[in-house]
Design a protein around this motif. Structure first.
Motif, mmCIF file in Angstrom:
data_model
loop_
_atom_site.group_PDB
_atom_site.id
_atom_site.type_symbol
_atom_site.label_atom_id
_atom_site.label_comp_id
_atom_site.label_asym_id
_atom_site.label_seq_id
_atom_site.Cartn_x
_atom_site.Cartn_y
_atom_site.Cartn_z
ATOM 1 N N MET A 155 50.451 47.747 46.684
ATOM 2 C CA MET A 155 49.054 48.231 47.024
ATOM 3 C C MET A 155 48.193 47.130 47.191
ATOM 4 O O MET A 155 47.927 46.286 46.649
ATOM 5 N N GLY A 156 47.311 47.519 48.256
ATOM 6 C CA GLY A 156 46.422 46.439 48.909
ATOM 7 C C GLY A 156 44.924 46.673 48.008
ATOM 8 O O GLY A 156 44.672 47.594 47.322
ATOM 9 N N CYS A 157 44.078 45.908 48.403
ATOM 10 C CA CYS A 157 42.891 45.711 47.548
ATOM 11 C C CYS A 157 41.753 46.438 48.624
ATOM 12 O O CYS A 157 41.753 46.074 49.950
ATOM 13 N N LEU A 158 40.878 47.031 47.831
ATOM 14 C CA LEU A 158 39.635 47.557 48.680
ATOM 15 C C LEU A 158 38.552 46.565 48.813
ATOM 16 O O LEU A 158 38.100 46.167 47.658
ATOM 17 N N ASP A 159 38.172 46.170 49.864
ATOM 18 C CA ASP A 159 36.919 45.075 49.882
ATOM 19 C C ASP A 159 35.702 46.082 49.954
ATOM 20 O O ASP A 159 35.413 46.554 51.012
ATOM 21 N N LEU A 160 34.834 45.827 48.792
ATOM 22 C CA LEU A 160 33.534 46.601 48.465
ATOM 23 C C LEU A 160 32.346 45.626 48.633
ATOM 24 O O LEU A 160 31.450 46.144 48.516
ATOM 25 N N SER A 161 32.802 44.540 49.087
ATOM 26 C CA SER A 161 31.656 43.357 49.094
ATOM 27 C C SER A 161 30.560 43.780 50.223
ATOM 28 O O SER A 161 29.464 43.608 49.730
ATOM 29 N N GLY A 162 30.861 44.476 51.271
ATOM 30 C CA GLY A 162 29.756 44.790 52.293
ATOM 31 C C GLY A 162 28.775 45.900 51.395
ATOM 32 O O GLY A 162 27.864 46.167 52.121
ATOM 33 N N SER A 163 29.342 46.724 50.499
ATOM 34 C CA SER A 163 28.334 47.591 49.878
ATOM 35 C C SER A 163 27.756 47.319 48.762
ATOM 36 O O SER A 163 27.210 48.282 47.989
#
Length: 57
Positions: free
Chosen positions: A1-9
């Motif tokens: 399972m991949g990671c979700l990059d939320l850094s932009g939010s």
């Protein structure tokens, strides 16, 4: 399972001592806030890293 990059939010990262001011800024929509993160100091035996499955890894 991949990671979700939320850094932009992420609008800000704050220590718990600044939580009240951070929430007030969020409520007033200062600087177009989206999401705030409170950083806690890791306790004994804790690495301070997000646990697998927490959605923060």
């Amino acid at each position: 399972m991949g990671c979700l990059d939320l850094s932009g939010s992420v609008s800000g990262i704050h220590p718990p001592a600044d939580a009240a001011q951070a929430v007030e800024a969020l409520e007033r929509k200062e600087g177009n806030p989206i999401r705030l993160i409170l950083i806690l100091k890791p306790g004994p035996g804790r690495s301070g890293r997000a646990r697998r499955g927490s959605g923060l890894s």
